[in-house]
Design a protein around this motif. Structure first.
Motif, short mmCIF file in Angstrom:
data_model
loop_
_atom_site.label_atom_id
_atom_site.label_comp_id
_atom_site.label_asym_id
_atom_site.label_seq_id
_atom_site.Cartn_x
_atom_site.Cartn_y
_atom_site.Cartn_z
N TRP A 157 0.82 -1.21 0.00
CA TRP A 157 0.00 0.00 0.00
C TRP A 157 0.86 1.26 0.00
O TRP A 157 0.49 2.26 -0.62
N LEU A 158 2.01 1.22 0.67
CA LEU A 158 2.88 2.39 0.71
C LEU A 158 3.47 2.67 -0.67
O LEU A 158 3.52 3.81 -1.12
N ARG A 159 3.89 1.63 -1.34
CA ARG A 159 4.43 1.78 -2.70
C ARG A 159 3.37 2.38 -3.61
O ARG A 159 3.63 3.31 -4.38
N ALA A 160 2.15 1.86 -3.55
CA ALA A 160 1.07 2.36 -4.39
C ALA A 160 0.75 3.82 -4.06
O ALA A 160 0.51 4.63 -4.97
N ALA A 161 0.78 4.17 -2.80
CA ALA A 161 0.49 5.55 -2.39
C ALA A 161 1.56 6.52 -2.89
O ALA A 161 1.24 7.60 -3.39
N VAL A 162 2.81 6.14 -2.76
CA VAL A 162 3.90 7.02 -3.18
C VAL A 162 3.89 7.20 -4.70
O VAL A 162 3.98 8.32 -5.21
N LEU A 163 3.75 6.11 -5.43
CA LEU A 163 3.73 6.21 -6.89
C LEU A 163 2.49 6.95 -7.38
O LEU A 163 2.57 7.75 -8.32
N GLY A 164 1.36 6.72 -6.76
CA GLY A 164 0.14 7.42 -7.14
C GLY A 164 0.21 8.90 -6.86
O GLY A 164 -0.20 9.73 -7.68
N ALA A 165 0.75 9.27 -5.70
CA ALA A 165 0.90 10.69 -5.37
C ALA A 165 1.86 11.38 -6.33
O ALA A 165 1.62 12.49 -6.78
#
Length: 77
Positions: A17-25
C-alpha cells in the motif's frame, strides 16, 4: 544448497500500500502540474487555471482509484 531458516519476521508483503500511495501521489502531482502549467501558459484567467487544476485532481483521483481497484481485483480472480 538449501536456504537457512531464521527467526526474523519480515513484513515486506504487507507494505504494498505504501508503494502504491507514493507512486500514485507522484503521478498525480506531475500530471496536475503539467495541466496547470499548460493552461497558465495559454494566458487564461487565474480563476480558470485553479478550476482546471482542481478538476484534474478529481479526475486523476478517480482514474487512479479505479485502476488500482481493477489491478487488485484481477489478481485475486
Amino acid at each position: 544448497m538449501p536456504a537457512l531458516a531464521h527467526a526474523e519476521s519480515h513484513l515486506v508483503h504487507r507494505i504494498g500500500w505504501l508503494r502504491a500511495a507514493v507512486l500514485g501521489a507522484n503521478d498525480g502531482i506531475i500530471t496536475t502540474f503539467a495541466v496547470v502549467a499548460g493552461v497558465a501558459g495559454a494566458a487564461l484567467p487565474a480563476r480558470l487555471v485553479v478550476v482546471l487544476g482542481l478538476a484534474n485532481l478529481v479526475a486523476d483521483g478517480f482514474s487512479m482509484g479505479a485502476s488500482h481497484y481493477l489491478a487488485i481485483r484481477s489478481r485475486s480472480a
